[in-house]
Scaffold this active site. Structure first.
Site, PDB file in Angstrom:
ATOM      1  CG  LEU A 159     -28.158 110.493   6.537  1.00 46.61           C
ATOM      2  CD1 LEU A 159     -27.724 109.837   5.235  1.00 46.61           C
ATOM      3  CD2 LEU A 159     -28.660 111.892   6.271  1.00 46.61           C
ATOM      4  N   PRO A 160     -32.135 110.101   8.664  1.00 48.64           N
ATOM      5  CG  PRO A 160     -33.745 111.734   8.143  1.00 48.64           C
ATOM      6  CD  PRO A 160     -32.254 111.509   8.257  1.00 48.64           C
ATOM      7  CB  CYS A 161     -32.256 105.563   6.376  1.00 52.44           C
ATOM      8  SG  CYS A 161     -30.654 106.289   5.954  1.00 52.44           S
ATOM      9  CG  HIS A 162     -36.839 106.387  10.392  1.00 52.28           C
ATOM     10  ND1 HIS A 162     -35.725 107.167  10.684  1.00 52.28           N
ATOM     11  CD2 HIS A 162     -37.912 107.073  10.843  1.00 52.28           C
ATOM     12  CE1 HIS A 162     -36.117 108.270  11.297  1.00 52.28           C
ATOM     13  NE2 HIS A 162     -37.449 108.238  11.405  1.00 52.28           N
ATOM     14  NE  ARG A 163     -37.961 111.453   9.855  1.00 53.19           N
ATOM     15  CZ  ARG A 163     -37.196 112.377  10.405  1.00 53.19           C
ATOM     16  NH1 ARG A 163     -36.488 113.194   9.640  1.00 53.19           N
ATOM     17  NH2 ARG A 163     -37.138 112.492  11.716  1.00 53.19           N
TER      18      ARG A 163
END
Length: 136
Positions: free
Chosen positions: A65-69
Protein backbone atom coordinates in the site's frame (compact mmCIF):
# COMPACT_ATOMS: atom_id res chain seq x y z
CA UNK A 1 -30.50 -19.73 19.16
CA UNK A 2 -27.94 -17.05 18.25
CA UNK A 3 -25.12 -16.56 20.65
CA UNK A 4 -24.70 -12.94 21.81
CA UNK A 5 -21.60 -11.30 20.46
CA UNK A 6 -19.01 -10.16 22.93
CA UNK A 7 -18.57 -6.37 22.88
CA UNK A 8 -14.80 -6.78 22.46
CA UNK A 9 -15.22 -9.14 19.52
CA UNK A 10 -17.70 -6.77 17.91
CA UNK A 11 -15.31 -3.86 18.33
CA UNK A 12 -12.41 -5.81 16.80
CA UNK A 13 -14.57 -6.95 13.88
CA UNK A 14 -15.80 -3.41 13.26
CA UNK A 15 -12.24 -2.10 13.51
CA UNK A 16 -11.00 -4.75 11.06
CA UNK A 17 -13.72 -3.76 8.61
CA UNK A 18 -12.77 -0.09 9.01
CA UNK A 19 -9.09 -0.91 8.47
CA UNK A 20 -9.95 -2.78 5.25
CA UNK A 21 -11.95 0.21 4.00
CA UNK A 22 -9.03 2.53 4.82
CA UNK A 23 -6.69 0.30 2.84
CA UNK A 24 -9.05 0.37 -0.15
CA UNK A 25 -8.94 4.18 -0.16
CA UNK A 26 -5.16 4.34 0.32
CA UNK A 27 -4.66 1.95 -2.59
CA UNK A 28 -6.39 4.49 -4.88
CA UNK A 29 -4.26 7.54 -4.00
CA UNK A 30 -2.55 8.46 -7.29
CA UNK A 31 1.24 8.78 -7.50
CA UNK A 32 2.32 12.37 -6.97
CA UNK A 33 -0.69 13.10 -4.77
CA UNK A 34 -1.33 12.86 -1.03
CA UNK A 35 -4.35 12.81 1.22
CA UNK A 36 -4.81 13.29 4.93
CA UNK A 37 -5.85 10.97 7.72
CA UNK A 38 -8.88 13.20 8.26
CA UNK A 39 -9.97 13.16 4.61
CA UNK A 40 -9.92 9.37 4.61
CA UNK A 41 -11.89 9.22 7.87
CA UNK A 42 -14.46 11.73 6.62
CA UNK A 43 -14.86 9.89 3.32
CA UNK A 44 -15.57 6.68 5.22
CA UNK A 45 -18.25 8.43 7.26
CA UNK A 46 -16.21 8.55 10.46
CA UNK A 47 -15.00 12.14 10.50
CA UNK A 48 -13.55 11.89 14.03
CA UNK A 49 -11.56 8.72 13.30
CA UNK A 50 -8.41 10.24 11.82
CA UNK A 51 -6.30 8.59 14.52
CA UNK A 52 -7.85 5.21 13.71
CA UNK A 53 -6.87 5.74 10.07
CA UNK A 54 -3.28 6.05 11.36
CA UNK A 55 -3.64 2.77 13.24
CA UNK A 56 -4.90 1.11 10.06
CA UNK A 57 -1.82 2.35 8.22
CA UNK A 58 0.44 1.04 11.00
CA UNK A 59 -1.26 -2.34 10.65
CA UNK A 60 -0.43 -2.28 6.91
CA UNK A 61 3.32 -1.84 7.50
CA UNK A 62 5.34 -3.91 5.05
CA UNK A 63 2.49 -4.15 2.54
CA UNK A 64 2.45 -2.75 -0.99
CA UNK A 65 0.00 0.00 0.00
CA UNK A 66 1.23 3.54 -0.74
CA UNK A 67 0.99 4.59 2.92
CA UNK A 68 3.64 7.23 2.27
CA UNK A 69 0.92 9.23 0.47
CA UNK A 70 -1.00 9.92 3.70
CA UNK A 71 0.03 13.00 5.68
CA UNK A 72 -1.48 15.06 8.47
CA UNK A 73 -3.75 18.03 7.83
CA UNK A 74 -0.80 20.41 7.74
CA UNK A 75 1.13 18.34 5.20
CA UNK A 76 3.55 17.06 7.80
CA UNK A 77 5.00 13.56 7.52
CA UNK A 78 3.83 12.36 10.91
CA UNK A 79 3.92 8.71 9.81
CA UNK A 80 7.59 8.79 8.79
CA UNK A 81 8.74 6.89 11.89
CA UNK A 82 6.85 3.81 10.70
CA UNK A 83 9.01 3.40 7.58
CA UNK A 84 12.39 1.72 7.16
CA UNK A 85 14.19 4.96 7.99
CA UNK A 86 13.37 8.56 8.93
CA UNK A 87 13.64 9.90 5.37
CA UNK A 88 12.03 7.04 3.40
CA UNK A 89 8.57 8.62 3.35
CA UNK A 90 9.90 11.93 2.06
CA UNK A 91 12.14 10.22 -0.51
CA UNK A 92 9.22 8.20 -1.89
CA UNK A 93 7.06 11.31 -2.19
CA UNK A 94 9.83 13.32 -3.87
CA UNK A 95 10.45 10.45 -6.32
CA UNK A 96 6.79 10.81 -7.37
CA UNK A 97 7.18 14.54 -7.95
CA UNK A 98 5.63 15.75 -4.70
CA UNK A 99 7.00 19.14 -3.69
CA UNK A 100 7.50 20.56 -0.23
CA UNK A 101 7.20 24.02 1.26
CA UNK A 102 10.19 25.81 2.76
CA UNK A 103 9.26 24.52 6.21
CA UNK A 104 9.33 20.88 5.05
CA UNK A 105 5.61 20.23 4.62
CA UNK A 106 3.96 18.74 1.55
CA UNK A 107 2.57 21.50 -0.65
CA UNK A 108 -1.08 20.54 -0.19
CA UNK A 109 -2.24 23.28 -2.56
CA UNK A 110 -0.56 21.35 -5.38
CA UNK A 111 -0.75 17.70 -4.32
CA UNK A 112 -3.88 17.15 -2.18
CA UNK A 113 -6.16 14.35 -3.37
CA UNK A 114 -9.55 14.22 -1.65
CA UNK A 115 -11.28 10.82 -1.82
CA UNK A 116 -14.62 11.07 -3.61
CA UNK A 117 -13.89 14.36 -5.36
CA UNK A 118 -11.93 12.84 -8.21
CA UNK A 119 -13.27 9.70 -9.79
CA UNK A 120 -11.65 8.35 -12.91
CA UNK A 121 -12.62 4.69 -12.56
CA UNK A 122 -16.36 4.61 -11.90
CA UNK A 123 -17.87 4.43 -8.42
CA UNK A 124 -15.79 6.17 -5.79
CA UNK A 125 -17.56 4.85 -2.73
CA UNK A 126 -15.84 2.28 -0.54
CA UNK A 127 -18.01 0.34 1.86
CA UNK A 128 -20.21 3.27 2.86
CA UNK A 129 -23.11 5.25 1.54
CA UNK A 130 -22.22 8.55 3.16
CA UNK A 131 -19.53 10.91 1.98
CA UNK A 132 -18.04 13.95 3.56
CA UNK A 133 -15.12 15.95 2.28
CA UNK A 134 -13.99 17.75 5.41
CA UNK A 135 -10.84 19.82 5.40
CA UNK A 136 -8.85 18.06 8.08
Amino acid sequence: MRRPRNARTTKRTDQGDFFARVWEVVARIPPGRVTTYGHIAAYLGARSAARTVGWALNAAAGSDLPCHRVVNRRGELTGRMHFEGPFVMEERLRSEGVTFTEDGRVDLSRHLWIPGEEDHEGSDQVGTTTRSSGTR
